[in-house]
Design a protein around this motif. Sequence first.
Motif, short mmCIF file in Angstrom:
data_model
loop_
_atom_site.label_atom_id
_atom_site.label_comp_id
_atom_site.label_asym_id
_atom_site.label_seq_id
_atom_site.Cartn_x
_atom_site.Cartn_y
_atom_site.Cartn_z
N LEU A 133 0.83 -1.20 0.00
CA LEU A 133 0.00 0.00 0.00
C LEU A 133 0.87 1.25 0.00
CD1 LEU A 133 -2.98 -0.79 2.40
CD2 LEU A 133 -2.85 -0.95 -0.07
N VAL A 135 3.92 1.44 -1.15
CA VAL A 135 4.54 1.50 -2.47
C VAL A 135 3.58 2.13 -3.48
CG1 VAL A 135 5.29 0.08 -4.42
CG2 VAL A 135 6.12 -0.42 -2.12
N ILE A 136 2.33 1.69 -3.43
CA ILE A 136 1.34 2.24 -4.35
C ILE A 136 1.12 3.72 -4.09
CG2 ILE A 136 -1.14 2.20 -4.89
CD1 ILE A 136 -1.03 -0.82 -4.73
N ASP A 137 1.04 4.08 -2.83
CA ASP A 137 0.95 5.49 -2.46
C ASP A 137 2.05 6.31 -3.11
OD1 ASP A 137 -1.22 5.42 -0.85
OD2 ASP A 137 -0.21 6.37 0.85
N ARG B 55 -7.29 3.67 -2.55
CA ARG B 55 -6.36 4.31 -1.63
C ARG B 55 -6.59 5.81 -1.78
NH1 ARG B 55 -3.59 3.72 2.35
NH2 ARG B 55 -1.32 3.57 2.46
N ILE B 136 0.49 -2.32 -9.32
CA ILE B 136 1.84 -1.75 -9.27
C ILE B 136 2.48 -1.79 -10.64
CG2 ILE B 136 4.17 -2.19 -8.39
CD1 ILE B 136 2.94 -2.82 -5.71
#
Lengths: 207, 207
Positions: A133, A135-137, B55, B136
């Motif tokens: 999460l 990393v995605i952010d 997110r 990703i």
Amino acid sequence: MNTQDRFAQLEPALLEEINTHGIIKTFAMGDVIMRTGQYIKSTVLILEGMVKISRNDDEGSEFLMYYLQPGEACAISIICASKAETSQITATAMEDTTVLMIPIGFMDTWMSKYKSWYYFVLETYRSRFEELLVVIDNVAFRNMDERLQFYLKRHTAASQSNIIALSHQQIAEELNSSREVISRLLKKMEQRGMLKLHRNSIELLIS
Amino acid sequence: MNTQDRFAQLEPALLEEINTHGIIKTFAMGDVIMRTGQYIKSTVLILEGMVKISRNDDEGSEFLMYYLQPGEACAISIICASKAETSQITATAMEDTTVLMIPIGFMDTWMSKYKSWYYFVLETYRSRFEELLVVIDNVAFRNMDERLQFYLKRHTAASQSNIIALSHQQIAEELNSSREVISRLLKKMEQRGMLKLHRNSIELLIS
DNA sequence: AGTGTATTGTGACTTTGGTTACAGACTGCC
DNA sequence: GGCAGTCTGTAACCAAAGTCACAATACACT
């Protein structure tokens, strides 16, 4: 250091089994432990060293996801092992690394037999999920300068040293960027007094 | 449709327990089921409808991760519930949606008591982890045009219709882009014959 | 010391995507 | 029909980051 100390949260009977059935393997710095498309037949626990987990696309570009430390397990290996599926990631030893391979057969049994194993597996999932999460952010919401800063901080935290012994090229690859961009940004950060650039290493001055 | 049919892979005794202890909740299209920072005390199973998991950063920007369909469970709710932690994601009902909330107390018991529950939870982790890897991949390696194409395809697959009833603005938000960019790219795709643009909907012509 | 290789620094240019600004078009509602 | 609000189309511009070209430096090895 032995398994007992690295995985102190696991109950003694389970550690006994791990010692009996686990296969210890060592890898030299730079060795590929697991590569995209490979069949996974074991769950991997890290005993010593550091392992980099990254995603690789078809053209060979790389993208760093996270590092694994001693005492941690590779979530992807658990997932794939439990289904005997191929992995979609690459694991590379960042230092000389010792791992413990647990054949998939034991996963199911231990899961119901040992509460501590069940918690360990859940905690592994949870923490890796959360790392993903983050990393995605980063990649969704942050620019390259922020991502680079985050990368450097994470690296110093993982290696417990404020010296990052990597070339700009290597950093660029892990962030799926290009060397020039990283050099440019690092230079700016040096001018702002955040770090000092040396050949093949970066000294982080801020925390 | 009832729980038995949606979760046919679960053993009868477990389904019985689910029916006894699970709490059914309904949400209207657009309702927020779970928001960032909220404490999770239950695991969520989807019975009807569709749920969007995304997110959100501090400034309110959004980033779509995946959709949940009937018969699936929210991995994040399992993870957070098992630790009684706060979630870092937002879940929104995309249609009128019915969910089954299972209080965390049952997680542990069922995990050792029902093999089918254990497999269900593992499979949930596995599939969501893999979805995140794809996310990703997209955001790390692909440009906006490819990401948009992927988004449209996934949407039609999830809703089983080649009509996507969303405004350009909504799509832009889910991809954390801007309306103009999406309009521009959609127009290009229309000129290439890949789709047809209508007001508030897009008709995908290719599969 | 001299040569070759890897690393780093930098300027110019391109591409992608985000921003601003505004026009037109459709819809719902009175 | 007329008005308000939403949605879409487009042009001009800007910023971030990728690419190209080449120079400068450092190190390793003989």
